[in-house]
Design a protein around this motif. Structure first.
Motif, PDB file in Angstrom:
ATOM      1  N   GLN A  85       0.817  -1.212   0.000  1.00 27.81           N
ATOM      2  CA  GLN A  85       0.000   0.000   0.000  1.00 27.81           C
ATOM      3  C   GLN A  85       0.852   1.265   0.000  1.00 27.81           C
ATOM      4  O   GLN A  85       0.432   2.308  -0.509  1.00 27.81           O
ATOM      5  N   GLY A  86       2.057   1.187   0.558  1.00 34.51           N
ATOM      6  CA  GLY A  86       2.925   2.353   0.612  1.00 34.51           C
ATOM      7  C   GLY A  86       3.670   2.625  -0.681  1.00 34.51           C
ATOM      8  O   GLY A  86       4.024   3.768  -0.966  1.00 34.51           O
ATOM      9  N   THR A  87       3.926   1.575  -1.467  1.00 34.84           N
ATOM     10  CA  THR A  87       4.652   1.758  -2.736  1.00 34.84           C
ATOM     11  C   THR A  87       3.862   1.131  -3.880  1.00 34.84           C
ATOM     12  O   THR A  87       3.067   1.790  -4.529  1.00 34.84           O
ATOM     13  N   ASN A  88       4.076  -0.157  -4.132  1.00 28.67           N
ATOM     14  CA  ASN A  88       3.301  -0.845  -5.169  1.00 28.67           C
ATOM     15  C   ASN A  88       3.181  -2.322  -4.823  1.00 28.67           C
ATOM     16  O   ASN A  88       3.898  -2.837  -3.958  1.00 28.67           O
ATOM     17  N   ALA A  89       2.288  -3.001  -5.518  1.00 27.42           N
ATOM     18  CA  ALA A  89       1.954  -4.390  -5.178  1.00 27.42           C
ATOM     19  C   ALA A  89       3.135  -5.334  -5.366  1.00 27.42           C
ATOM     20  O   ALA A  89       3.331  -6.258  -4.574  1.00 27.42           O
ATOM     21  N   GLY A  90       3.915  -5.129  -6.422  1.00 26.28           N
ATOM     22  CA  GLY A  90       5.040  -6.016  -6.699  1.00 26.28           C
ATOM     23  C   GLY A  90       6.090  -5.973  -5.594  1.00 26.28           C
ATOM     24  O   GLY A  90       6.547  -7.005  -5.106  1.00 26.28           O
ATOM     25  N   LEU A  91       6.459  -4.759  -5.195  1.00 23.85           N
ATOM     26  CA  LEU A  91       7.458  -4.603  -4.137  1.00 23.85           C
ATOM     27  C   LEU A  91       6.904  -5.119  -2.803  1.00 23.85           C
ATOM     28  O   LEU A  91       7.638  -5.696  -1.993  1.00 23.85           O
ATOM     29  N   GLY A  92       5.607  -4.915  -2.594  1.00 22.98           N
ATOM     30  CA  GLY A  92       4.974  -5.423  -1.388  1.00 22.98           C
ATOM     31  C   GLY A  92       5.068  -6.936  -1.297  1.00 22.98           C
ATOM     32  O   GLY A  92       5.351  -7.488  -0.230  1.00 22.98           O
ATOM     33  N   PHE A  93       4.847  -7.605  -2.433  1.00 25.75           N
ATOM     34  CA  PHE A  93       4.939  -9.065  -2.423  1.00 25.75           C
ATOM     35  C   PHE A  93       6.361  -9.523  -2.125  1.00 25.75           C
ATOM     36  O   PHE A  93       6.564 -10.456  -1.339  1.00 25.75           O
ATOM     37  N   ILE A  94       7.362  -8.878  -2.726  1.00 20.32           N
ATOM     38  CA  ILE A  94       8.749  -9.275  -2.482  1.00 20.32           C
ATOM     39  C   ILE A  94       9.108  -9.075  -1.009  1.00 20.32           C
ATOM     40  O   ILE A  94       9.767  -9.925  -0.387  1.00 20.32           O
ATOM     41  N   GLY A  95       8.680  -7.956  -0.403  1.00 19.07           N
ATOM     42  CA  GLY A  95       8.937  -7.730   1.014  1.00 19.07           C
ATOM     43  C   GLY A  95       8.246  -8.766   1.882  1.00 19.07           C
ATOM     44  O   GLY A  95       8.833  -9.305   2.819  1.00 19.07           O
ATOM     45  N   GLY A  96       6.974  -9.039   1.579  1.00 19.29           N
ATOM     46  CA  GLY A  96       6.230 -10.038   2.334  1.00 19.29           C
ATOM     47  C   GLY A  96       6.788 -11.430   2.148  1.00 19.29           C
ATOM     48  O   GLY A  96       6.871 -12.216   3.096  1.00 19.29           O
ATOM     49  N   TRP A  97       7.183 -11.748   0.924  1.00 18.29           N
ATOM     50  CA  TRP A  97       7.779 -13.053   0.649  1.00 18.29           C
ATOM     51  C   TRP A  97       9.084 -13.219   1.428  1.00 18.29           C
ATOM     52  O   TRP A  97       9.377 -14.290   1.963  1.00 18.29           O
ATOM     53  N   GLY A  98       9.865 -12.149   1.491  1.00 15.04           N
ATOM     54  CA  GLY A  98      11.124 -12.211   2.234  1.00 15.04           C
ATOM     55  C   GLY A  98      10.901 -12.528   3.696  1.00 15.04           C
ATOM     56  O   GLY A  98      11.553 -13.414   4.263  1.00 15.04           O
ATOM     57  N   ASP A 313      -5.462 -11.788  -1.761  1.00 15.95           N
ATOM     58  CA  ASP A 313      -5.141 -10.876  -2.858  1.00 15.95           C
ATOM     59  C   ASP A 313      -4.975 -11.601  -4.186  1.00 15.95           C
ATOM     60  O   ASP A 313      -5.069 -10.983  -5.249  1.00 15.95           O
ATOM     61  N   GLY A 314      -4.669 -12.912  -4.137  1.00 18.69           N
ATOM     62  CA  GLY A 314      -4.517 -13.673  -5.368  1.00 18.69           C
ATOM     63  C   GLY A 314      -3.095 -13.837  -5.851  1.00 18.69           C
ATOM     64  O   GLY A 314      -2.871 -14.449  -6.888  1.00 18.69           O
ATOM     65  N   ILE A 315      -2.107 -13.315  -5.107  1.00 14.63           N
ATOM     66  CA  ILE A 315      -0.716 -13.481  -5.519  1.00 14.63           C
ATOM     67  C   ILE A 315      -0.235 -14.898  -5.219  1.00 14.63           C
ATOM     68  O   ILE A 315       0.667 -15.415  -5.866  1.00 14.63           O
ATOM     69  N   LEU A 316      -0.848 -15.547  -4.202  1.00 13.91           N
ATOM     70  CA  LEU A 316      -0.653 -16.966  -3.909  1.00 13.91           C
ATOM     71  C   LEU A 316      -2.011 -17.654  -4.049  1.00 13.91           C
ATOM     72  O   LEU A 316      -3.039 -16.978  -4.154  1.00 13.91           O
ATOM     73  N   PRO A 317      -2.071 -18.985  -4.059  1.00 12.60           N
ATOM     74  CA  PRO A 317      -3.346 -19.679  -4.272  1.00 12.60           C
ATOM     75  C   PRO A 317      -4.465 -19.185  -3.346  1.00 12.60           C
ATOM     76  O   PRO A 317      -4.270 -19.011  -2.144  1.00 12.60           O
ATOM     77  N   LYS A 318      -5.652 -18.981  -3.911  1.00 15.17           N
ATOM     78  CA  LYS A 318      -6.808 -18.465  -3.183  1.00 15.17           C
ATOM     79  C   LYS A 318      -7.186 -19.337  -1.993  1.00 15.17           C
ATOM     80  O   LYS A 318      -7.755 -18.848  -1.008  1.00 15.17           O
ATOM     81  N   ARG A 319      -6.907 -20.636  -2.085  1.00 16.00           N
ATOM     82  CA  ARG A 319      -7.289 -21.543  -1.003  1.00 16.00           C
ATOM     83  C   ARG A 319      -6.675 -21.130   0.332  1.00 16.00           C
ATOM     84  O   ARG A 319      -7.209 -21.431   1.390  1.00 16.00           O
ATOM     85  N   LEU A 320      -5.539 -20.440   0.285  1.00 16.59           N
ATOM     86  CA  LEU A 320      -4.882 -20.005   1.514  1.00 16.59           C
ATOM     87  C   LEU A 320      -5.721 -18.984   2.276  1.00 16.59           C
ATOM     88  O   LEU A 320      -5.508 -18.765   3.472  1.00 16.59           O
ATOM     89  N   VAL A 421      14.772 -14.880  -5.065  1.00 16.41           N
ATOM     90  CA  VAL A 421      14.699 -15.214  -6.497  1.00 16.41           C
ATOM     91  C   VAL A 421      13.441 -16.037  -6.778  1.00 16.41           C
ATOM     92  O   VAL A 421      12.744 -15.811  -7.773  1.00 16.41           O
ATOM     93  N   VAL A 422      13.141 -16.982  -5.891  1.00 17.12           N
ATOM     94  CA  VAL A 422      11.914 -17.784  -6.035  1.00 17.12           C
ATOM     95  C   VAL A 422      10.693 -16.866  -5.981  1.00 17.12           C
ATOM     96  O   VAL A 422       9.761 -16.988  -6.790  1.00 17.12           O
ATOM     97  N   GLY A 423      10.691 -15.928  -5.026  1.00 18.00           N
ATOM     98  CA  GLY A 423       9.580 -14.983  -4.922  1.00 18.00           C
ATOM     99  C   GLY A 423       9.456 -14.122  -6.167  1.00 18.00           C
ATOM    100  O   GLY A 423       8.341 -13.848  -6.640  1.00 18.00           O
ATOM    101  N   PHE A 424      10.592 -13.687  -6.725  1.00 13.20           N
ATOM    102  CA  PHE A 424      10.571 -12.876  -7.942  1.00 13.20           C
ATOM    103  C   PHE A 424       9.996 -13.672  -9.115  1.00 13.20           C
ATOM    104  O   PHE A 424       9.255 -13.132  -9.939  1.00 13.20           O
ATOM    105  N   ALA A 425      10.319 -14.966  -9.158  1.00 10.45           N
ATOM    106  CA  ALA A 425       9.776 -15.822 -10.215  1.00 10.45           C
ATOM    107  C   ALA A 425       8.251 -15.940 -10.092  1.00 10.45           C
ATOM    108  O   ALA A 425       7.528 -15.920 -11.100  1.00 10.45           O
ATOM    109  N   ILE A 426       7.755 -16.057  -8.846  1.00 11.26           N
ATOM    110  CA  ILE A 426       6.310 -16.100  -8.625  1.00 11.26           C
ATOM    111  C   ILE A 426       5.663 -14.794  -9.091  1.00 11.26           C
ATOM    112  O   ILE A 426       4.596 -14.794  -9.724  1.00 11.26           O
ATOM    113  N   LEU A 427       6.339 -13.686  -8.795  1.00 11.24           N
ATOM    114  CA  LEU A 427       5.826 -12.378  -9.210  1.00 11.24           C
ATOM    115  C   LEU A 427       5.792 -12.264 -10.729  1.00 11.24           C
ATOM    116  O   LEU A 427       4.806 -11.776 -11.310  1.00 11.24           O
TER     117      LEU A 427
END
Length: 443
Positions: A85-98, A313-320, A421-427
């Motif tokens: 929410q502070g920057t963009n969705a892609g960077l948010g996912f990488i931070g959260g994935w980390g 959000d749909g970046i990982l499987p919805k079942r989660l 790198v794995v997270g970036f591939a998912i993105l």
């Protein structure tokens, strides 16, 4: 499972500021120095209290950044949601994935420590049996609901407080009897001072402070998320940090010749010195309960909420993002984390895991502090107060976190980079190589 059940059932709001603060403090495990003290001694050259103090300062300024974000975005997901929410969705996912890397390792290391103390206490029970029992129990408790986890946290907090108060009282008693003498070896040892070693120890110490981030993962289960989350984070950091510093400072009084301590049983030797074998046995029991059932349980709670947010959000499987209609908990995420933690605990050893933790958290903290500067200062308030809150404070949090981050063990850096790198591939997969926007929470 119908699609409607994935989206219409929400988490239950029941937690107060006190509940959140105690949750965070218990996640950080007040008796953590008992298990980790020996591993800090060598790199820090006995200056363990200094390592804990630096860690507290770093986390306090980062905690202010969390408080700013939690007031604006009162949602589950921690770094993932705030950076998104502070920057963009892609960077948010990488931070959260980390930060997910550390959260997956937290239950693992707590189970391993609990099992090692348990096996030492009752040798007839193998360590793998301890791990299985604790992992299954924690998963069941988490499935039952965060209210149950909160009540369990209060009980274990009381046990840990009793042990630490006895230790502090016994140490002061020896001081008054003249059997030990005050010294500063835990803060400053001039003959062995090495700031790089202290920072290396601080990099491992950071995992003991990760609980403040876990508070933010429960935002959607708090009664007043905008006010309670930020307050609880600051209370938890100051409370646990002070306790860690005081405990390890007094440990330096009890045994200033840290070179004579066995790194595997260092704090137990100190406890035996001040309180005798009865206190050692009591402490061992509390460590088993605190690491295995409190730290492991709350680690599973936190990571399941991050996976829940990513699934929603749909970046990982919805079942989660499936929330059980009766218990109001993310069942699929909880069960998945339980299985992963069990497998990792049965295949990895404690030294390996302890060297891997902190990379993801520090990486997430770096992004979050920058997000506060971007969102609230560069694109917002440039008053004197705004400059202090949204530029100076997060810059300090960023700088100290970066300082510690660069001092991490090489193995942690390698594994962490592979994980990113794995997270970036998912993105890349989800955005079709950035030809469309990354999935994110629509406010």
């Amino acid at each position: 499972m119908e699609e409607a059940s994935l989206s219409t059932t929400t988490l239950k709001r029941s937690l107060t500021t006190k509940d959140l603060a105690i949750y965070g403090i218990i996640f950080m495990i007040p008796v953590a120095p008992v298990a980790f003290y020996g591993s800090f001694l060598q790199p820090a050259n006995g200056m363990v209290a200094l390592a804990y103090l630096i860690g507290m300062v770093a986390m306090l300024f980062t905690g202010f950044s969390y408080a700013s974000m939690s007031r604006r975005y009162p949602y589950s997901g921690s770094v993932y949601t705030y950076v998104q929410q502070g920057t963009n969705a892609g960077l948010g996912f990488i931070g959260g994935w980390g930060i997910c890397l550390d959260y997956l390792l937290i239950p693992t290391i707590t189970y391993l420590i609990s099992a090692s103390f348990g096996h030492e206490l009752i040798p007839s029970i193998p360590t793998w049996a301890w791990i299985v029992v604790v992992a299954v129990f924690n998963t069941v408790v988490n499935l039952a609901g965060v209210n149950f986890v909160s009540k369990f946290s209060w009980a274990l907090f009381a046990l840990q407080a009793i042990v630490l108060l006895i230790f502090i009282g016994a140490t002061l008693r020896l001081l008054f009897l003249g059997q030990i003498h005050p010294n500063l070896v835990a803060f400053y040892n001039p003959s062995h001072f090495n700031i790089n070693g202290v920072l290396q120890a601080t990099g491992i110490v950071i995992v003991s402070y990760l609980g403040f981030d876990a508070i933010s993962t429960l935002a959607e289960e708090a009664q007043d998320p905008r006010g309670a989350v930020g307050k609880a984070i600051i209370i938890a950091i100051l409370g646990i940090g002070t306790l860690f510093v005081v405990t390890t400072f007094l440990a330096g009084w009890a045994v200033p010749q840290y070179q004579n301590l066995n790194v595997d049983t260092a704090f137990s030797q100190i406890i035996n010195r001040v309180g005798g074998p009865v206190l050692v046995r009591l402490t061992d029991i509390v460590v088993i309960l605190s690491f295995g059932f409190a730290g492991g349980q709350e680690g599973q709670t936190a990571i399941s909420r991050i996976l829940y947010a990513m699934g929603r959000d749909g970046i990982l499987p919805k079942r989660l993002s499936y929330v059980h209609p009766k218990y109001k908990t993310p069942w699929v995420a909880i069960i998945l984390v339980g299985i992963i933690s069990l497998v990792l605990s049965l295949t990895l050893d404690q030294n390996t895991v302890s060297n891997l933790v902190s990379f993801g958290a520090l990486f997430g903290f770096l992004l979050l502090n920058l997000s506060v500067i971007w969102k609230f200062y560069l694109k917002g308030e440039k008053t004197v107060l705004g400059t202090l809150k949204y530029l100076v404070s997060p810059l300090i949090g960023f700088s100290v976190s970066l300082w510690i981050f660069l001092s991490l063990d090489n193995l942690a850096k390698i594994v962490g980079l592979v994980w990113l790198v794995v997270g970036f591939a998912i993105l890349l997969f989800n955005t079709r190589f950035f030809t469309k926007s990354a999935p994110h929470l629509e406010l």
